[in-house]
Design an enzyme around this catalytic site. Structure first.
Site, PDB file in Angstrom:
ATOM      1  N   GLU A 123       0.830  -1.221   0.000  1.00 13.32           N
ATOM      2  CA  GLU A 123       0.000   0.000   0.000  1.00 13.32           C
ATOM      3  C   GLU A 123       0.860   1.266   0.000  1.00 13.32           C
ATOM      4  OE1 GLU A 123      -3.046   0.591  -0.518  1.00 13.32           O
ATOM      5  OE2 GLU A 123      -3.624  -1.519  -0.558  1.00 13.32           O
TER       6      GLU A 123
HETATM    7  C1  LIG Z   1       2.698  -9.618  -0.085  1.00  8.14           C
HETATM    8  C2  LIG Z   1       2.481  -8.465  -1.016  1.00  8.14           C
HETATM    9  C3  LIG Z   1       1.185  -8.099  -1.348  1.00  8.14           C
HETATM   10  C4  LIG Z   1       0.962  -7.063  -2.257  1.00  8.14           C
HETATM   11  N1  LIG Z   1      -0.322  -6.765  -2.667  1.00  8.14           N
HETATM   12  C5  LIG Z   1      -0.494  -5.905  -3.707  1.00  8.14           C
HETATM   13  C6  LIG Z   1      -1.776  -5.749  -4.327  1.00  8.14           C
HETATM   14  O1  LIG Z   1      -2.772  -6.347  -3.906  1.00  8.14           O
HETATM   15  N2  LIG Z   1      -1.878  -4.924  -5.394  1.00  8.14           N
HETATM   16  C7  LIG Z   1      -0.804  -4.246  -5.905  1.00  8.14           C
HETATM   17  O2  LIG Z   1      -0.961  -3.524  -6.891  1.00  8.14           O
HETATM   18  N3  LIG Z   1       0.423  -4.362  -5.345  1.00  8.14           N
HETATM   19  C8  LIG Z   1       0.598  -5.177  -4.266  1.00  8.14           C
HETATM   20  N4  LIG Z   1       1.851  -5.321  -3.705  1.00  8.14           N
HETATM   21  C9  LIG Z   1       2.946  -4.521  -4.201  1.00  8.14           C
HETATM   22  C10 LIG Z   1       3.407  -3.455  -3.176  1.00  8.14           C
HETATM   23  O3  LIG Z   1       2.437  -2.474  -3.036  1.00  8.14           O
HETATM   24  C11 LIG Z   1       4.758  -2.938  -3.670  1.00  8.14           C
HETATM   25  O4  LIG Z   1       5.693  -3.962  -3.429  1.00  8.14           O
HETATM   26  C12 LIG Z   1       5.180  -1.654  -2.968  1.00  8.14           C
HETATM   27  O5  LIG Z   1       4.335  -0.605  -3.351  1.00  8.14           O
HETATM   28  C13 LIG Z   1       6.621  -1.283  -3.289  1.00  8.14           C
HETATM   29  O6  LIG Z   1       6.901  -1.400  -4.656  1.00  8.14           O
HETATM   30  P1  LIG Z   1       8.191  -2.213  -5.152  1.00  8.14           P
HETATM   31  O7  LIG Z   1       8.140  -3.522  -4.464  1.00  8.14           O
HETATM   32  O8  LIG Z   1       8.225  -2.200  -6.604  1.00  8.14           O
HETATM   33  O9  LIG Z   1       9.396  -1.413  -4.554  1.00  8.14           O
HETATM   34  P2  LIG Z   1      10.085  -0.145  -5.246  1.00  8.14           P
HETATM   35  O10 LIG Z   1       9.068   0.821  -5.695  1.00  8.14           O
HETATM   36  O11 LIG Z   1      11.063  -0.622  -6.242  1.00  8.14           O
HETATM   37  O12 LIG Z   1      10.858   0.485  -4.010  1.00  8.14           O
HETATM   38  C14 LIG Z   1      12.115  -0.026  -3.531  1.00  8.14           C
HETATM   39  C15 LIG Z   1      12.597   0.864  -2.391  1.00  8.14           C
HETATM   40  O13 LIG Z   1      12.825   2.195  -2.877  1.00  8.14           O
HETATM   41  C16 LIG Z   1      12.097   3.124  -2.102  1.00  8.14           C
HETATM   42  N5  LIG Z   1      11.624   4.192  -2.986  1.00  8.14           N
HETATM   43  C17 LIG Z   1      10.962   4.066  -4.148  1.00  8.14           C
HETATM   44  N6  LIG Z   1      10.678   5.268  -4.663  1.00  8.14           N
HETATM   45  C18 LIG Z   1      11.190   6.181  -3.817  1.00  8.14           C
HETATM   46  C19 LIG Z   1      11.217   7.606  -3.777  1.00  8.14           C
HETATM   47  N7  LIG Z   1      10.636   8.330  -4.723  1.00  8.14           N
HETATM   48  N8  LIG Z   1      11.832   8.194  -2.730  1.00  8.14           N
HETATM   49  C20 LIG Z   1      12.401   7.471  -1.751  1.00  8.14           C
HETATM   50  N9  LIG Z   1      12.402   6.130  -1.723  1.00  8.14           N
HETATM   51  C21 LIG Z   1      11.799   5.487  -2.736  1.00  8.14           C
HETATM   52  C22 LIG Z   1      10.955   2.349  -1.474  1.00  8.14           C
HETATM   53  O14 LIG Z   1      10.494   2.958  -0.276  1.00  8.14           O
HETATM   54  C23 LIG Z   1      11.600   0.996  -1.244  1.00  8.14           C
HETATM   55  O15 LIG Z   1      12.275   1.025  -0.021  1.00  8.14           O
HETATM   56  C24 LIG Z   1       2.076  -6.341  -2.773  1.00  8.14           C
HETATM   57  C25 LIG Z   1       3.373  -6.699  -2.399  1.00  8.14           C
HETATM   58  C26 LIG Z   1       3.586  -7.750  -1.567  1.00  8.14           C
HETATM   59  C27 LIG Z   1       5.000  -8.143  -1.256  1.00  8.14           C
END
Ligand SMILES: Cc1cc2nc3c(=O)[nH]c(=O)nc-3n(C[C@H](O)[C@H](O)[C@H](O)COP(=O)(O)OP(=O)(O)OC[C@H]3O[C@@H](n4cnc5c(N)ncnc54)[C@H](O)[C@@H]3O)c2cc1C
Length: 589
Positions: free
Chosen positions: A438
């Site tokens: 989220e």
């Molecule tokens: C168990 C699970 C359930 C999930 N359920 C859903 C779902 O139902 N629907 C859905 O759509 N998604 C879902 N997700 C996805 C989840 O919302 C994302 O994993 C999350 O939003 C982070 O995206 P990412 O994993 O691509 O990390 P990234 O966006 O690649 O981020 C990596 C790191 O960089 C940091 N970061 C990124 N951008 C910035 C910035 N601008 N400034 C500072 N720091 C930054 C982040 O805080 C993080 O620490 C789920 C994930 C999991 C693991």
């Protein structure tokens, strides 16, 4: 296995004594929702979560959801429990009676969310996203879409998802690639891949309604070119009966650290038929209706998991005997560990944070209802501003505190917390997703500082500070509460100074601001918890004779909070305002 008793006394205390938000009490639709009704619902919810849902936590952890022969199967016991769950109407609790819901306010459903999160977050997630999808369709869907899809989602025979994330984009949704091509009949064909989709596929419901973000061929780049579509797993005929399978298939499910009973799916969309929800290219704004409410619920997940961790740590510390405490009366043998000062400190740290969070989220539930239903648009907007300010705070603070509290619970159990038998390490693992999904907590803090403090609706943080200041002034008149009001006032001044520092730094160095966001969110969150405690204290001193033990406990717990948790505000202020040079100039090898 961890044990659980729903904290109904504390919930009913809040419902009866802290429901003093004048604008909330003006809402006509909830005039009938009295204490008897609330108590009845909470008692039924307690029975359900303590007896039926709690055992599913261990079952789901030991036998996770699986994907075999193209089908996702939920852990043993989930199907039977879900059947009972929907037969008893729990999915419809807070939904609109027009679509078969029971129309209960969030002041009650938030308590139910907490109980479910305590009992089994994995099981909860199967219905949680449905309510999110329901809210989004309710606010942005056309009448015909609502009529066709909502009743079966409300009854729970269909569930819902939110499909944002793709392999190339999690936080940065501007990068998303899923395509939507308009058809002659006004429907759309969607093609692309979504990953990490919670409850994306499972065997609990007859159909799954996906809310999918996608891009039309002529859409502008970035977040301004994203539209929202409703895509059913199985096509739905005009009379809401089921038709042919749609072009949505499950590629795989994830193997995870925690919430193993929840199926986290890779979904492939291959010319799947969908319907646009809300205006073209404004999909992100529509999805945010769902995400904002959902983010508060994720905060409540952190609170619920903290509560069960605390209860088990407390029980264990009254049984486990080790060493002699400073004031031991024993001449032979060991004292129970709750006699040791450090164990008592850890337990009070948990309890004071949890009860403060519950009071804060109860107040926020009232504000949310005002923002949705008040007849005066100005009051509605003011409440909406407060909710949008506090949403990232509740999401991040409660889930980060959930990590601290589950870790501390494990520590109280010693080696027996780290090993699997007691179910404590599972709470830590299950909670670990809440600061990530989220929108990560870092991104929540950025959202708070860059978008929520001051925006087109005015000086939102200034209005919130004013509200706290007024309560401090009122409470200073009361001798018993003055000590706490003064302490909160000192910390409110720090929040004011930090806010001015942010405003100034915004003009000089965005890096300074970015590096301070996390600390600022913590300062605002801790002050908000202190404010909630002040309201609890006001009632506790006034009503002490009506329920002496309960209110004395509240006062003692508050003393711990004001003396030992609130001082973290200053630490975050010092850290946050130290600037970004110490971070940005470092050369990582
Ligand atoms: C168990 C699970 C359930 C999930 N359920 C859903 C779902 O139902 N629907 C859905 O759509 N998604 C879902 N997700 C996805 C989840 O919302 C994302 O994993 C999350 O939003 C982070 O995206 P990412 O994993 O691509 O990390 P990234 O966006 O690649 O981020 C990596 C790191 O960089 C940091 N970061 C990124 N951008 C910035 C910035 N601008 N400034 C500072 N720091 C930054 C982040 O805080 C993080 O620490 C789920 C994930 C999991 C693991």
């Amino acid at each position: 296995m961890a044990t659980y008793n729903a904290p109904i006394d504390d919930m009913m205390f809040l419902f009866e004594k802290l429901r003093n938000n004048a604008h909330y009490n003006e809402l006509e639709i909830y005039k009938e929702v009295n204490s008897d009704l609330a108590k009845d619902i909470l008692e039924q919810a307690a029975k359900l979560t303590e007896n039926l849902i709690l055992p599913l936590a261990k079952a789901g952890d030991e036998t996770p959801a699986i994907f075999e022969n193209g089908i996702v199967r939920t852990p043993p016991g989930y199907k039977e429990a879900y059947k009972k769950f929907i037969e008893d109407g729990w999915t419809s609790l807070s939904c609109d009676p027009q679509y078969g819901g029971q129309g209960m306010p969030k002041t009650i459903s938030a308590f139910f969310d907490e109980m479910l999160s305590s009992a089994s977050l994995s099981f909860k997630l199967y219905s949680e996203l449905s309510i999110g999808a329901y809210n989004c369709i309710l606010h942005h869907g056309s009448d015909s879409i609502k009529k066709k899809f909502l009743p079966n989602m409300v009854s729970g025979i269909w569930s819902g998802t939110m499909c944002l994330t793709e392999p190339v984009c999690g936080t940065d949704l501007g990068l998303l690639k899923t395509k939507a091509i308009e058809q002659a009949d006004g429907t759309f064909k969607l093609t692309g891949q979504k990953i990490f989709i919670t409850s994306g596929d499972h065997d609990l419901t007859q159909n799954i309604i996906h809310l999918v973000l996608a891009r039309m061929p002529d859409a502008p780049a970035g977040t301004k070119g994203i539209s929202l579509f409703l895509v059913p797993k199985i096509k739905v005929k005009e009379d809401s009966s089921l038709g042919q399978r749609n072009g949505v298939s499950t590629g795989s499910i994830e193997s995870k650290m925690g919430i193993k009973g929840s199926a986290t799916c890779v979904l492939n969309f291959d010319e799947a038929i969908g319907y646009m929800i809300g205006p073209k290219n404004k999909g992100l704004a529509s999805m945010f209706t769902m995400m904002n409410l959902e983010r508060i619920v994720v905060g409540i997940q952190g609170l619920g998991i903290s509560e069960i961790a605390y209860q088990n740590a407390l029980n264990y510390s009254k049984e486990r005997k080790q060493g002699n405490s400073n004031n031991s009366q024993l001449t032979n043998g060991a004292d129970i560990i709750i006699d040791h000062a450090d164990i008592r400190r850890t337990l009070l740290n948990m309890k004071s944070i949890i009860e403060g969070e519950r009071a804060l989220s109860f107040w926020l539930a009232q504000e949310t209802e005002v923002s949705l239903h008040h007849s005066d648009n100005k009051i509605k907007q003011e409440a909406s501003d407060i909710v949008s300010l506090m949403t990232p705070v509740v999401k991040s603070l409660f889930t980060d505190m959930g990590m601290e509290i589950t870790s501390d619970a494990m520590q109280i159990f010693g080696g027996y917390g780290y090993t699997k038998d007691q179910g404590i390490e599972q709470l830590y693992r299950d909670n670990r997703i809440t600061p990530i999904y989220e929108g990560t907590n870092a991104v929540q803090a950025i959202d708070l500082v860059f978008r929520k403090l001051i925006n087109k609706n005015g000086n939102i943080i200034g209005n919130y500070i004013q509200l706290i200041r007024k309560d401090i002034e009122d409470n200073k008149k009361n001798n018993e509460v003055r000590f706490f009001a003064d302490k909160l006032n000192q910390n409110l001044k720090i929040l004011v100074d930090f806010t001015s520092w942010i405003e100034k730094s915004m003009k000089n160095s965005k890096d300074d601001v970015s590096a301070a966001c996390n600390d600022y969110l913590k300062v605002l969150g801790l002050v908000a918890l202190g404010h909630s405690w002040l309201k609890v204290l006001d009632i506790s001193f006034k009503e002490i004779n009506s329920n002496k033990k309960f209110y004395e406990d509240k006062i003692e717990t508050a003393k711990f909070f004001f003396n030992r948790v609130l001082p973290r505000v200053d630490m975050h202020y010092q850290s946050g305002t130290s600037g970004s040079k110490n971070i940005m100039n470092f050369r990582f090898n």
